[in-house]
Motif scaffolding. Structure first.
Motif, PDB file in Angstrom:
ATOM      1  N   ARG A   1     -11.111   7.911  -1.854  1.00 48.63           N
ATOM      2  CA  ARG A   1     -10.566   9.222  -1.471  1.00 48.63           C
ATOM      3  C   ARG A   1      -9.567   9.739  -2.502  1.00 48.63           C
ATOM      4  N   VAL A   2      -8.729   8.840  -3.023  1.00 50.07           N
ATOM      5  CA  VAL A   2      -7.741   9.232  -4.031  1.00 50.07           C
ATOM      6  C   VAL A   2      -8.455   9.666  -5.314  1.00 50.07           C
TER       7      VAL A   2
ATOM      8  N   GLY B   1      -2.958  -1.047  -5.257  1.00 51.27           N
ATOM      9  CA  GLY B   1      -2.813  -1.735  -3.981  1.00 51.27           C
ATOM     10  C   GLY B   1      -3.469  -1.012  -2.828  1.00 51.27           C
ATOM     11  N   LEU B   2      -4.423  -0.113  -3.109  1.00 53.17           N
ATOM     12  CA  LEU B   2      -5.116   0.628  -2.058  1.00 53.17           C
ATOM     13  C   LEU B   2      -6.328  -0.144  -1.552  1.00 53.17           C
ATOM     14  N   THR B   3      -6.814   0.250  -0.361  1.00 55.36           N
ATOM     15  CA  THR B   3      -8.067  -0.291   0.135  1.00 55.36           C
ATOM     16  C   THR B   3      -9.212   0.411  -0.595  1.00 55.36           C
TER      17      THR B   3
ATOM     18  N   ARG C   1      -0.103  11.974  -8.680  1.00 55.39           N
ATOM     19  CA  ARG C   1       0.428  11.547  -9.988  1.00 55.39           C
ATOM     20  C   ARG C   1       0.800  10.067  -9.996  1.00 55.39           C
ATOM     21  N   LYS C   2       1.074   9.496  -8.824  1.00 56.65           N
ATOM     22  CA  LYS C   2       1.401   8.075  -8.740  1.00 56.65           C
ATOM     23  C   LYS C   2       0.187   7.195  -9.037  1.00 56.65           C
ATOM     24  N   PHE C   3      -1.011   7.777  -8.941  1.00 56.32           N
ATOM     25  CA  PHE C   3      -2.231   6.996  -9.097  1.00 56.32           C
ATOM     26  C   PHE C   3      -2.936   7.249 -10.429  1.00 56.32           C
TER      27      PHE C   3
ATOM     28  N   ASN D   1       0.844  -1.180   0.000  1.00 58.37           N
ATOM     29  CA  ASN D   1       0.000   0.000   0.000  1.00 58.37           C
ATOM     30  C   ASN D   1       0.892   1.247   0.000  1.00 58.37           C
ATOM     31  N   PRO D   2       0.861   2.049  -1.094  1.00 54.82           N
ATOM     32  CA  PRO D   2       1.756   3.209  -1.162  1.00 54.82           C
ATOM     33  C   PRO D   2       1.431   4.305  -0.147  1.00 54.82           C
ATOM     34  N   LEU D   3       0.187   4.403   0.297  1.00 50.00           N
ATOM     35  CA  LEU D   3      -0.157   5.424   1.297  1.00 50.00           C
ATOM     36  C   LEU D   3       0.415   5.051   2.662  1.00 50.00           C
TER      37      LEU D   3
END
Length: 79
Positions: free
Chosen positions: A58-59, A50-52, A34-36, A15-17
């Protein structure tokens, strides 16, 4: 005869966050957003980032707000 999975164990994406210790996603943080998004300006899918589900929502909202403020590009069809 049943098929055997020869690829090995499935690894979860990191998870990048959590890796960057980001608790709140802000639409003004363009470097993080920009990563997303892809090089064409599309929002990347959850299985890629790889986020929830909550973080992905939210992103996506933050990216849409940043697009409205002309900080990020809208997606376009490349030819």
């Amino acid at each position: 005869m049943p098929r055997v999975n020869t690829k090995g164990p499935v690894r979860r994406k990191r998870n990048p966050l959590h890796a960057e210790r980001v608790s709140e996603v802000d639409w003004k943080d363009v470097d993080l957003l920009r990563k997303f998004i892809s090089d064409r300006g599309k929002i990347r899918a959850r299985r890629v980032t790889g986020l929830t589900p909550q973080q992905q929502k939210r992103v996506a909202t933050a990216i849409k707000n940043a697009r409205e403020m002309a900080l990020l590009p809208y997606p376009h069809a490349g030819r």
